[in-house]
Design a protein around this motif. Sequence first.
Motif, PDB file in Angstrom:
ATOM      1  N   UNK A 327      79.192 -16.088  42.437  1.00 54.13           N
ATOM      2  CA  UNK A 327      78.334 -15.527  41.390  1.00 54.13           C
ATOM      3  C   UNK A 327      77.032 -16.306  41.227  1.00 54.13           C
ATOM      4  N   UNK A 328      76.281 -16.367  42.336  1.00 54.02           N
ATOM      5  CA  UNK A 328      74.920 -16.901  42.334  1.00 54.02           C
ATOM      6  C   UNK A 328      74.032 -15.904  43.071  1.00 54.02           C
ATOM      7  N   UNK A 329      72.921 -16.380  43.566  1.00 52.92           N
ATOM      8  CA  UNK A 329      72.022 -15.548  44.359  1.00 52.92           C
ATOM      9  C   UNK A 329      71.764 -16.207  45.703  1.00 52.92           C
ATOM     10  N   UNK A 330      72.798 -16.861  46.216  1.00 53.23           N
ATOM     11  CA  UNK A 330      72.667 -17.574  47.470  1.00 53.23           C
ATOM     12  C   UNK A 330      72.447 -16.602  48.623  1.00 53.23           C
ATOM     13  N   UNK A 331      71.641 -17.016  49.585  1.00 54.37           N
ATOM     14  CA  UNK A 331      71.403 -16.187  50.753  1.00 54.37           C
ATOM     15  C   UNK A 331      69.946 -16.206  51.162  1.00 54.37           C
ATOM     16  N   UNK A 332      69.717 -15.845  52.419  1.00 57.66           N
ATOM     17  CA  UNK A 332      68.356 -15.744  52.955  1.00 57.66           C
ATOM     18  C   UNK A 332      68.213 -14.362  53.599  1.00 57.66           C
ATOM     19  N   UNK A 333      67.172 -14.170  54.335  1.00 59.26           N
ATOM     20  CA  UNK A 333      66.961 -12.878  55.009  1.00 59.26           C
ATOM     21  C   UNK A 333      67.086 -12.995  56.516  1.00 59.26           C
ATOM     22  N   UNK A 334      67.430 -14.185  57.025  1.00 58.45           N
ATOM     23  CA  UNK A 334      67.433 -14.359  58.482  1.00 58.45           C
ATOM     24  C   UNK A 334      68.757 -13.979  59.143  1.00 58.45           C
ATOM     25  N   UNK A 335      69.784 -13.631  58.349  1.00 61.95           N
ATOM     26  CA  UNK A 335      71.040 -13.190  58.921  1.00 61.95           C
ATOM     27  C   UNK A 335      71.914 -14.293  59.463  1.00 61.95           C
ATOM     28  N   UNK A 345      84.466 -26.714  59.378  1.00 60.48           N
ATOM     29  CA  UNK A 345      85.633 -26.947  60.244  1.00 60.48           C
ATOM     30  C   UNK A 345      85.962 -28.430  60.356  1.00 60.48           C
ATOM     31  N   UNK A 346      85.032 -29.303  59.962  1.00 65.48           N
ATOM     32  CA  UNK A 346      85.276 -30.744  60.006  1.00 65.48           C
ATOM     33  C   UNK A 346      86.001 -31.253  58.757  1.00 65.48           C
ATOM     34  N   UNK A 347      86.044 -30.430  57.708  1.00 65.95           N
ATOM     35  CA  UNK A 347      86.709 -30.841  56.459  1.00 65.95           C
ATOM     36  C   UNK A 347      88.187 -30.466  56.562  1.00 65.95           C
ATOM     37  N   UNK A 348      88.976 -31.383  57.052  1.00 59.56           N
ATOM     38  CA  UNK A 348      90.373 -31.073  57.395  1.00 59.56           C
ATOM     39  C   UNK A 348      91.286 -30.953  56.183  1.00 59.56           C
ATOM     40  N   UNK A 349      90.797 -31.326  54.987  1.00 64.66           N
ATOM     41  CA  UNK A 349      91.622 -31.209  53.773  1.00 64.66           C
ATOM     42  C   UNK A 349      91.271 -29.964  52.964  1.00 64.66           C
ATOM     43  N   UNK A 350      90.369 -29.158  53.461  1.00 65.07           N
ATOM     44  CA  UNK A 350      89.852 -28.019  52.710  1.00 65.07           C
ATOM     45  C   UNK A 350      90.959 -27.012  52.405  1.00 65.07           C
ATOM     46  N   UNK A 351      91.061 -26.637  51.116  1.00 62.28           N
ATOM     47  CA  UNK A 351      92.076 -25.678  50.687  1.00 62.28           C
ATOM     48  C   UNK A 351      91.470 -24.405  50.092  1.00 62.28           C
ATOM     49  N   UNK A 352      90.235 -24.485  49.607  1.00 67.59           N
ATOM     50  CA  UNK A 352      89.674 -23.332  48.905  1.00 67.59           C
ATOM     51  C   UNK A 352      88.183 -23.209  49.185  1.00 67.59           C
ATOM     52  N   UNK A 353      87.774 -22.008  49.613  1.00 69.29           N
ATOM     53  CA  UNK A 353      86.361 -21.671  49.793  1.00 69.29           C
ATOM     54  C   UNK A 353      86.109 -20.390  49.004  1.00 69.29           C
ATOM     55  N   UNK A 354      85.233 -20.454  48.019  1.00 71.53           N
ATOM     56  CA  UNK A 354      84.920 -19.288  47.190  1.00 71.53           C
ATOM     57  C   UNK A 354      83.406 -19.108  47.176  1.00 71.53           C
ATOM     58  N   UNK A 355      82.918 -18.077  47.844  1.00 75.25           N
ATOM     59  CA  UNK A 355      81.476 -17.800  47.876  1.00 75.25           C
ATOM     60  C   UNK A 355      81.208 -16.329  47.558  1.00 75.25           C
ATOM     61  N   UNK A 356      82.086 -15.671  46.819  1.00 73.58           N
ATOM     62  CA  UNK A 356      81.924 -14.248  46.544  1.00 73.58           C
ATOM     63  C   UNK A 356      80.795 -13.998  45.546  1.00 73.58           C
ATOM     64  N   UNK A 357      80.318 -12.754  45.527  1.00 71.04           N
ATOM     65  CA  UNK A 357      79.244 -12.275  44.635  1.00 71.04           C
ATOM     66  C   UNK A 357      77.977 -13.129  44.831  1.00 71.04           C
ATOM     67  N   UNK A 358      77.448 -13.048  46.028  1.00 78.93           N
ATOM     68  CA  UNK A 358      76.167 -13.663  46.355  1.00 78.93           C
ATOM     69  C   UNK A 358      75.383 -12.685  47.225  1.00 78.93           C
ATOM     70  N   UNK A 359      74.363 -13.193  47.913  1.00 80.56           N
ATOM     71  CA  UNK A 359      73.562 -12.350  48.816  1.00 80.56           C
ATOM     72  C   UNK A 359      73.654 -12.888  50.238  1.00 80.56           C
ATOM     73  N   UNK A 360      74.777 -13.445  50.582  1.00 85.50           N
ATOM     74  CA  UNK A 360      74.933 -14.029  51.916  1.00 85.50           C
ATOM     75  C   UNK A 360      74.936 -12.938  52.979  1.00 85.50           C
ATOM     76  N   UNK A 361      74.124 -13.135  54.002  1.00 83.97           N
ATOM     77  CA  UNK A 361      73.937 -12.126  55.047  1.00 83.97           C
ATOM     78  C   UNK A 361      74.272 -12.751  56.408  1.00 83.97           C
TER      79      UNK A 361
END
Length: 1023
Positions: A327-335, A345-361
Motif C-alpha cells: 500500500x504505497x506507490x512504489x514502482x517505475x516505468x522501465x518494467x 535470494x541471498x537472505x536465507x532467513x526470509x519468511x515474509x515478502x509483502x509488496x501488494x497494492x503498489x505500482x510495480x511493473x
Amino acid sequence: MAWSSVLKELLLLGNIMLSFILPSSTTAVRFTNETDRLALLEFKERIAEDPLGALSSWNYSTHFCQWRGITCSRRHQRVIALNLESQSLAGIVSPHIGNLSFLRIITLQNNSFHGKIPPEIGRLFHLRSLTLSNNSFEGEITTNLTYCKSLRLLNLVDNKLVGKIPNELSTLSMLLGLGLSSNNLTGNIPPSLGNLSSLAEISIGYNNLEGSIPDDLGRITGLEFIVVSSNNLVGTIPPSLYNLSNISTFSVYDNRLHGEIPGDIGLILANLQWLSVGNNLFTGTIPVSLTNASRLEYIDFSSNEFTGPVPDNLGMLPNLYRIQLSENKLGTTDGNDMNFISSLTNSTRLKLIVTDVNHLRGSLPNSMANLSTQLTTLYLADNLIYGSIPSGIGNLFNMEDLNMEFNDFTGKIPKEIGKLHRLQRLYLNDNRISGQIPSSIGNLTLLSVLEIRDNSLDGPIPHTLGNCQQLSSVGLSHNNLNGSIPKEILYLSTISDYLYLSHNALTGPLPSEVGNLKNLVKLDISKNKLSGNIPDTLGNCLLLENLYIQDNLFEGMIPQSLSLMRGLQDLDFSHNKLSGEIPEFLGTLPFLTYLNLSFNELQGEVPKHGIFRNASAVSVAGNQKLCGGIAELRLPTCIITASSKRKSHSLLLKVITPVVFMVLVLILLLSFIFRRYLRRPRRNEQSPAPPFPQHLTVSYAELFKATNGFSEANLIGVGSYGSVYKGILDENDETLIAVKVLNLDQRGAGKSFISECEALKNIRHRNLVKILSTCSSIDFHGNEFKALIFEFMPNGSLEKWLHPEADGQQVLKKLSFMERLNIAIDIASALEYLHHHSHATIVHSDLKPGNVLLDEKLTAHLSDFGLAYVLSEFSSSSASNGTNSVAMKGSIGYIAPEYAIGGKVSTHGDIYSYGILLLEMFTGKRPTDEMFKDGLNLHCFAKKMACPERVMEIMDPHLQMKEDTRGRTLEWLVSVVKIGVACSMDSPRDRLEIRDVVTKLHSIRKVYEGVGTHEDITILAPR
C-alpha cells in the motif's frame, strides 16, 4: 540482709525502666519489623479475591519474611521485594504499601488489581523497579512517583490509566525503562523526558497521544528501544533521533507522521534490528542505505506514500526475515521493478515478502525459485506484474500464503505448484491466466482458500480437488470452464464460506451430492448451462444465506425441501425454466431480503406474506401465468371459476374430515391419560433448580439471530458433542459471545450438557472459561435444542496456534518461549484450582490443546467440561486416590494409561494429560504423531532428549527465542520438558502434584526474567 534484698529489687526495676527509655538495637529491629508486618497485613486486607491461595501463608504462625512473595534483607529482616505476579489476585493496592520503607522491587503484573496507583508509593525512596502491567489500574499516573529517585524500571503497560504523562518523570534520573503502552493516555509526549539521560527504553505505544515527537528525546544518547506506535502523533521524525546510534528497535507505526526517511539512515542507525514506520504519511524513496544496518531483521514501510523502486540490494541483509512494503506507490516505468526479487535470494532467513497494492511493473524473474525455502508468505497482489508464473515456484515448499491477484499474469498455472504441500491460501484471481487448472492442485491437501476467478481458464474442473479436504472457500467463476460439476468437490463438507462457479460453460445437472455441503454459506452457479431439476438434497444445506442459480436451464418445481434453509437472505432463480406454483414457504423465511423468480414458467397466485409484501425486494416478471400478489407487482387478478370452487370444496372435505377425526381421538386419549396417571398421588420430589439461577436463560430465537442463523461464517469450532459459534447477543453492546450448540443426535451429548452445567455453576477462576448463560429450548423445526453461552476468546484455541497447518488457519505470529510458559502456568493454575480450591474436587478429564482457549492477551482459559467429574463426596486427598471406575472418555493420546485398564477416576489422570499437553506445547508434536509407534510415545521421546545437548532435536521449530538468550533458554526448556516428563509417568504415584508443577513453572519464569536464581528450580530427573 533486708537492705540487700531491697537493693536488688531497685536494680531490677531500674533495668526495666531503662529498657523502655533506652531500647536495645534488637528491640528497635523488632519495632521496625512490626511496621513491615502490619503493612503487609493491611495489603492483604484489600485483596478481594485470592483463588490460588497466594496469601494463605500471610498469617501470625510464621515470620513475614517466610510469606509467599516476600523477600527480606538478611541483616535487618526488612522487606525489600514484593513479587505476586500472575496469582489471579483481585482488589486494590493498599496505601500502607508506602510503609515498607526498604522496598526495592514491586512486581504485581498479570493480576486483576484495580483502582488508582496509591500515591504513597512515592514514599519508597529505595524503590528500583515498579511493574504493574496487565492489570486494571485506572486514573492518572501519580506524580508522587517522582520522589522514588532510585527508580530504574517503571512498567505500567496494559492498564486503564488516563490523563497525561507527567512532566515530573524527568526527575527520575536513574530510570532505564519506561513502559506506558496500551493505556488511554492523552496529551503530548513531555519534552522533559529528554532529561532522562540513563533511559534505554521508551514504550508508550497504543495510547491517544498527540502532537509531535519531541526533539529533546535525541538527547538520550543511550536509547536503544523506542516504540510510539498507534497514537495520533503528527509532524516529522526529529532529525536528532537519527543520531542515536544505539537504537535497535524503532517503531512509529500507525500515526500521522510525514516527511522523508533520510537516505543515510542505515549508515547512522547501524545497530537497527527492527524498523517500523508503516501506516503513516511518509513520502520519498526507500533508502538504499538500509543494507548498512547489517543486523536488520524486520522492515515495515507499508501504508505510506513511498515512490520509486524497491532497493535491489536488500539481499545484503543476512538476518532479514520480514519485509512489508504494501500500500504505497512504489514502482517505475522501465518494467524492471521486480529485480529486487533476485537480490533477496541471498537472505536465507526470509519468511515474509509483502509488496501488494503498489505500482510495480515487470515480470517475475526465474531467480524467485532461489528464494529462501523458509518463505511462508508472498504477497504481490494488485500491481502491474505481467508474464508467466515461473515454474521454479515449486521450490518454495514451505509456502503457506501465495497471493498474486489483480495483476496481468498470462500463460498457464504451472503444474509445479502442486509441490507446495504446505500451501493454505492461493489467490490468482483477476489476471489473464489461460489453459486448464492442473490436476496437481489436488496435492495441496492443506489448501483452505482457492481463488482463481476472473481469468481465461478452460477445460474441466479437476476431480483431484476432492483431495483438498481442508477447503473452505472456492472461487472459479468468470472463466471458460466446461464439463460437469465434479461430485468429488461436493463431498467436501469443509467448504463453508463460498463456492463460486458462475460465468462459465458448465453443463449437466447440479449433482444431488450438493447436499453434503451442510456448512456452506454462499453458492453461486449462475450463468452456466446447467440443466435438470433442482435436487431436493439442496435443502440439506441448512446454513445457506446466498443462493444464485439464475441464467441456467433448470426446470421442474422449486423443491419444498428448501424451506429448511431458514437463514436464506438472497435467492435468485431467474432466467430458467422452472414451473409450478410459487411455494408458500418462501414467504416464511425470516431473513430473506432479496428474491428473484423472474423469467421462468411459474403459474398460480403470488403469496402476499413475508417478503412478498415488499415489491422492491421481489421480482416475478416474465412469468406469464402468475396472478394476484400485492398491487405494486401489477399482476392480473386471480379468477376463481365454479369448477375450481367445487374442486376446492371437495378438497376441503377430504382434508378437514380426517383432521377432525384425529383431533377427537387425540382428545379422548389425553383425557384417559389424565385420569389414569396424572391424578395419582405424587411423590415429594423437588424440581431440579436451574443450573445458573443468576443468569437469564436465552431463547433459541435470540441465539439464532446472534449467530446469523448459526452461519458457517460464525462457526469457530467443532467438538465431539457439538459446534461452537461466535455471535453478538446484544446489538447495542456488541460484545462477542461463544455459543456451544449440543448435537443431541450424538449419544452422550445430553449427559455432557448436564455435566458441564454441574461443573461450571459454582466455579470461578481467571483461567477458566466464563459461562454467561444457557439455552434449553425447541428450534424452528420443533427439535430439542440445548446450548451453553460463554465469553468469546478472540485468539481461539491453543490447538490452532500449535498446529495452524492442520486447520488451514493463519497465525499472525508464532508463540515465543515466554508466551508458551505463561500459557502453561495458566493451565496449571486452573487445574490447581479445580483439584484443590473449588467447592468440590473437579476432574476435568479432557485436557488437550483444543480445550484451551486464548483471550486477546493470550491468557489461557480451560474450557469444555462435558466430561468433567465432580467428586463432591471426596476431600482433595481422597479424590487423588480416585472414585469408582467408570467408562472413562477423553481424547486419544491424552488419556492416562490407568484408565485403559479400568482404573479409578482421579486428579492424577488430569496430571498425566497436562504432562502430555506441556510436552506438545514445547516440542510441537501431537501425542498421536505418526512417528510414535512400536512402543515409542511422546513421553519416552521427550525423556530421552531432556538434556541441553539434545533438546534442540525435539524443540518446536516454530518456537521463537531471542538470540542473546538462546543458550539460557535451552536450559529453561530442558527444565520444562522434565516437568512434562515427570507429569506423564505411567504410574500415578510417580507423577508430580499440580501444586508442585505451578511452583516450579513460576520459578522457571522468575529465572527467565532475571528475578530468580537457578537454585529456585529443582526438577525431578526423568526416570
